[in-house]
Design a protein around this motif. Structure first.
Motif, short mmCIF file in Angstrom:
data_model
loop_
_atom_site.label_atom_id
_atom_site.label_comp_id
_atom_site.label_asym_id
_atom_site.label_seq_id
_atom_site.Cartn_x
_atom_site.Cartn_y
_atom_site.Cartn_z
N GLU A 120 0.83 -1.21 0.00
CA GLU A 120 0.00 0.00 0.00
C GLU A 120 0.87 1.26 0.00
O GLU A 120 0.57 2.24 -0.69
N ARG A 121 1.95 1.23 0.77
CA ARG A 121 2.83 2.40 0.81
C ARG A 121 3.48 2.65 -0.55
O ARG A 121 3.56 3.79 -1.02
N ASP A 151 9.70 7.32 9.76
CA ASP A 151 10.16 8.32 8.79
C ASP A 151 9.28 8.35 7.54
O ASP A 151 9.72 8.74 6.46
N PHE A 152 8.02 7.96 7.70
CA PHE A 152 7.11 7.89 6.56
C PHE A 152 6.95 9.25 5.88
O PHE A 152 6.88 9.33 4.64
N LEU A 156 7.40 10.08 1.92
CA LEU A 156 6.37 10.74 1.11
C LEU A 156 6.95 11.96 0.40
O LEU A 156 6.72 12.17 -0.79
N ALA A 157 7.70 12.77 1.15
CA ALA A 157 8.30 13.97 0.57
C ALA A 157 9.28 13.62 -0.55
O ALA A 157 9.36 14.31 -1.57
N GLU A 158 10.01 12.52 -0.37
CA GLU A 158 10.96 12.08 -1.38
C GLU A 158 10.26 11.72 -2.69
O GLU A 158 10.86 11.80 -3.77
N SER A 159 8.98 11.35 -2.61
CA SER A 159 8.20 11.02 -3.80
C SER A 159 7.71 12.27 -4.52
O SER A 159 7.11 12.17 -5.59
#
Length: 316
Positions: A120-121, A151-152, A156-159
């Motif tokens: 899902e992630r 560190d989710f 997310l920000a890295e995406s």
């Protein structure tokens, strides 16, 4: 007027928010409730709802699952929010807010939501890479789903590498974002209690809060750090600027959604190219307007505009 930058909000642990009233909360008895108010809830969803109320547009990415997810989707459509559904694991959670008429106290019951796995992630990361826009604002707000790593938010920000990421979080994810800064984070927002938990001591005045916020900026935690000082107001710091916006004095009916209304107004103003002092003032006015409304309702635009002059930001 310059074109408004696109705004994306992310809600991976949304809730069907129910709000009601009882004369008195008494253990062991059947409590006869008033007709419930139903609203789509969750940090990012609330931000998108408030942006729409303020005359802006956003795209809300929302994880939905099960029959509750179907009901929530209907409420989002009814609210007029443009959204993209992500198939979430399990059943979308519910939350309940109960006001006790005899005392004015408010009780909030928040269910945890389904557990997220690696598959899902990974799907969310792929979707973010496809939907975030270069130069746009992406809001990560609300609780993390169960099963996600500490560190989710960074993942997310890295995406969304070319997006201006705004993070409004708390608890362990906030501590992680401070200890291990997210590269290029545009805005980090927290409340005063969270700030004091990070420092280990009281931030008694606005200068203390501004020192703390600017210290985080200079350590590379974010380009802008916002700290809410409750009924006092809000502080925003950059590397070379410290601003304070007082909270307009209003009658408090419900604090639900005040922080999300603040973030919505702040981001909308920034997306429109307004300077930080104007964005902070609009945020403070929106937060004050939100506490004037019942239960899970958010800010009303006429209240925001009326209160704006009382929230005028000034340097610290």
């Amino acid at each position: 007027m310059a074109e408004t930058a696109p705004i994306l909000t992310l809600t991976l642990n949304p809730a069907l928010d129910m709000a009601t009233e009882v004369p008195e909360v008494v253990p062991g008895q059947k409590l006869r409730c008033a007709d419930p108010l139903l609203d789509p809830g969750g940090g990012g969803l609330n931000v998108s709802r408030a942006i729409r109320a303020l005359g802006g547009e956003s795209l809300a990415l929302v994880a939905l699952g099960g029959l509750t997810g179907d009901r929530l989707a209907g409420l989002i459509r009814h609210a007029g929010v443009t959204f993209l559904s992500i198939l979430g694991p399990g059943e979308t959670r519910q939350s309940l807010t109960v006001n006790e008429e005899s005392t004015g106290k408010q009780y909030r019951f928040m269910l945890p939501g389904p557990v997220w796995g690696a598959a899902e992630r990974a799907h969310v990361f792929t979707l973010l890479r496809a939907t975030s826009r270069p130069g746009g604002y992406s809001v990560i707000s609300g609780s993390q789903p169960p099963g996600t790593p500490i560190d989710f938010a960074s993942q997310l920000a890295e995406s969304m590498p070319d997006s201006k990421v705004v993070l409004d979080t708390s608890g362990k994810p906030l501590l992680e974002a401070v200890r291990n800064p997210i590269p290029g984070l545009e805005v980090l927002r927290m409340d005063g209690e969270e700030a004091e938990s990070l420092t280990g001591h009281a931030l008694t005045d606005r200068k203390d809060t501004a020192d703390f916020a600017q210290g985080l900026v200079r350590k590379g935690v974010a380009r802008k750090v916002v700290v809410a000082r409750g009924a006092d107001g809000n502080v925003l710091a950059t590397a070379d600027q410290r601003l304070f916006s007082p909270a307009p004095r209003v009658r408090v009916r419900s604090t639900v959604g005040a922080g999300d209304s603040f973030v919505a107004a702040l981001v909308l103003a920034m997306a429109r190219g307004q300077p930080d002092d104007e964005a902070l003032s609009l945020g403070s006015a929106a937060a004050a307007a939100a506490v004037m409304t019942d239960a899970t309702q958010l800010c009303r635009p006429e209240d925001v505009m009326r209160l704006l002059h009382e929230a005028e930001a000034s340097p610290i």
